[in-house]
Design a protein around this motif. Structure first.
Motif, PDB file in Angstrom:
ATOM      1  N   LYS A 132       0.866  -1.305  -0.124  1.00  0.00           N
ATOM      2  CA  LYS A 132      -0.009  -0.058   0.006  1.00  0.00           C
ATOM      3  C   LYS A 132       0.820   1.228  -0.176  1.00  0.00           C
ATOM      4  CE  LYS A 132      -3.708  -2.217  -0.195  1.00  0.00           C
ATOM      5  NZ  LYS A 132      -4.535  -1.949  -1.503  1.00  0.00           N
ATOM      6  N   ARG A 138       0.106  -0.145  -5.021  1.00  0.00           N
ATOM      7  CA  ARG A 138      -0.718   0.128  -4.140  1.00  0.00           C
ATOM      8  C   ARG A 138      -2.338  -0.351  -4.520  1.00  0.00           C
ATOM      9  NH1 ARG A 138      -0.596   6.749  -3.790  1.00  0.00           N
ATOM     10  NH2 ARG A 138       1.477   5.955  -2.833  1.00  0.00           N
ATOM     11  N   GLU A 139      -2.818  -0.384  -6.107  1.00  0.00           N
ATOM     12  CA  GLU A 139      -3.974  -0.516  -6.153  1.00  0.00           C
ATOM     13  C   GLU A 139      -4.185  -1.890  -6.360  1.00  0.00           C
ATOM     14  OE1 GLU A 139      -6.396   1.762  -6.868  1.00  0.00           O
ATOM     15  OE2 GLU A 139      -5.016   3.281  -6.010  1.00  0.00           O
ATOM     16  N   ARG A 188      -9.215  -5.352 -11.170  1.00  0.00           N
ATOM     17  CA  ARG A 188      -8.315  -4.431 -11.319  1.00  0.00           C
ATOM     18  C   ARG A 188      -6.863  -4.970 -11.830  1.00  0.00           C
ATOM     19  NH1 ARG A 188      -9.202  -1.568  -5.780  1.00  0.00           N
ATOM     20  NH2 ARG A 188     -10.084  -3.407  -5.395  1.00  0.00           N
ATOM     21  N   ILE A 190      -2.959  -4.806 -12.477  1.00  0.00           N
ATOM     22  CA  ILE A 190      -2.045  -4.099 -12.173  1.00  0.00           C
ATOM     23  C   ILE A 190      -0.634  -4.686 -12.902  1.00  0.00           C
ATOM     24  CG2 ILE A 190      -0.547  -3.230 -10.394  1.00  0.00           C
ATOM     25  CD1 ILE A 190      -3.648  -2.203 -10.345  1.00  0.00           C
ATOM     26  N   PRO A 202      -0.185   6.228   0.737  1.00  0.00           N
ATOM     27  CA  PRO A 202      -1.491   6.494   0.172  1.00  0.00           C
ATOM     28  C   PRO A 202      -2.333   7.072   1.399  1.00  0.00           C
ATOM     29  CG  PRO A 202      -1.382   4.218   1.009  1.00  0.00           C
ATOM     30  CD  PRO A 202       0.077   4.726   1.126  1.00  0.00           C
TER      31      PRO A 202
END
Length: 217
Positions: A132, A138-139, A188, A190, A202
């Motif tokens: 994170k 982090r996503e 998602r 990445i 974040p």
């Protein structure tokens, strides 16, 4: 009188023909609608299976037995799975260890990380924080697995950015729930890179976000 009877007969025949034609039309329409609905449902299921096959999960656990269990559950759910035995190996695989395998991680795609909480060396919580705090990774959703049902630990992980907290032993129903949640919200993808910008922390999760995650448990 004969003329009237003939007219009534012709009218009845005409009405019967209209009703018969309409009946055949609606039966045909209903059948075609049903066929179209079944076809769309079938294509939707095929698309979901294809999405699952492209969905890559990195599972982290120091227990050989637990690694095999989570790997099997994810494979049953049609996910692509990579398993590693420690947090440091996970960081190497994700490309956050700058000292080893400089070309190993280009264009690496990971959609979800599932990690045990209690591991020697680097704990799952420490791994979560490193991910994170990475501007590149982090996503990626991170799910914590633990045999301890501690509200303090659960809150701590969710506030740090964990997607979910699963109690061990993880069951197929847990993976199914995760899969449904993932594909409802949209997966998602990445791409990890060896070279990335300096990590930035974040923004902390709001109390409302923490409560929403608690409500899902």
């Amino acid at each position: 009188m004969a003329i009237l009877s003939t007219t009534l007969i012709k009218t009845s025949i005409f009405h019967f023909c209209i009703v018969s034609c309409l009946s055949r039309f609606f039966k045909s329409f209903s059948f075609n609608s049903l066929s179209l609905s079944l076809s769309l449902n079938q294509h939707s299921k095929i698309d979901m299976i294809n999405d699952c096959n492209d969905f890559h999960v990195l599972a982290v656990d120091d227990s050989n037995i637990d690694r095999k269990v989570i790997q099997r559950l994810l494979q049953i759910s049609s996910f692509k799975v990579t398993v590693v035995e420690s947090g440091s190996r996970a960081l190497q695989y994700l490309g956050l260890d700058e000292d080893e395998n400089p070309d190993r991680f280009d264009d690496l795609k990971v959609n979800l990380i599932m990690t045990d909480y209690s591991m020697p060396g680097m704990t799952g919580f420490e791994l979560l924080k490193k991910i994170k705090n990475s501007s590149t990774l982090r996503e990626i959703p991170v799910v914590i697995m633990s045999s301890e049902n501690s509200l303090t630990r659960i809150d701590r992980c969710l506030e740090e950015g964990a997607e979910d907290y699963l109690l061990k032993p993880v069951k197929l129903s847990d993976v199914t729930r995760l899969k449904d949640s993932i594909f409802k919200s949209g997966s998602r993808v990445i791409t990890g890179k060896r070279k990335h910008k300096r990590d930035q922390s974040p923004p902390p999760a709001s109390p409302q976000q923490s409560l929403e995650k608690r409500a899902r448990l």
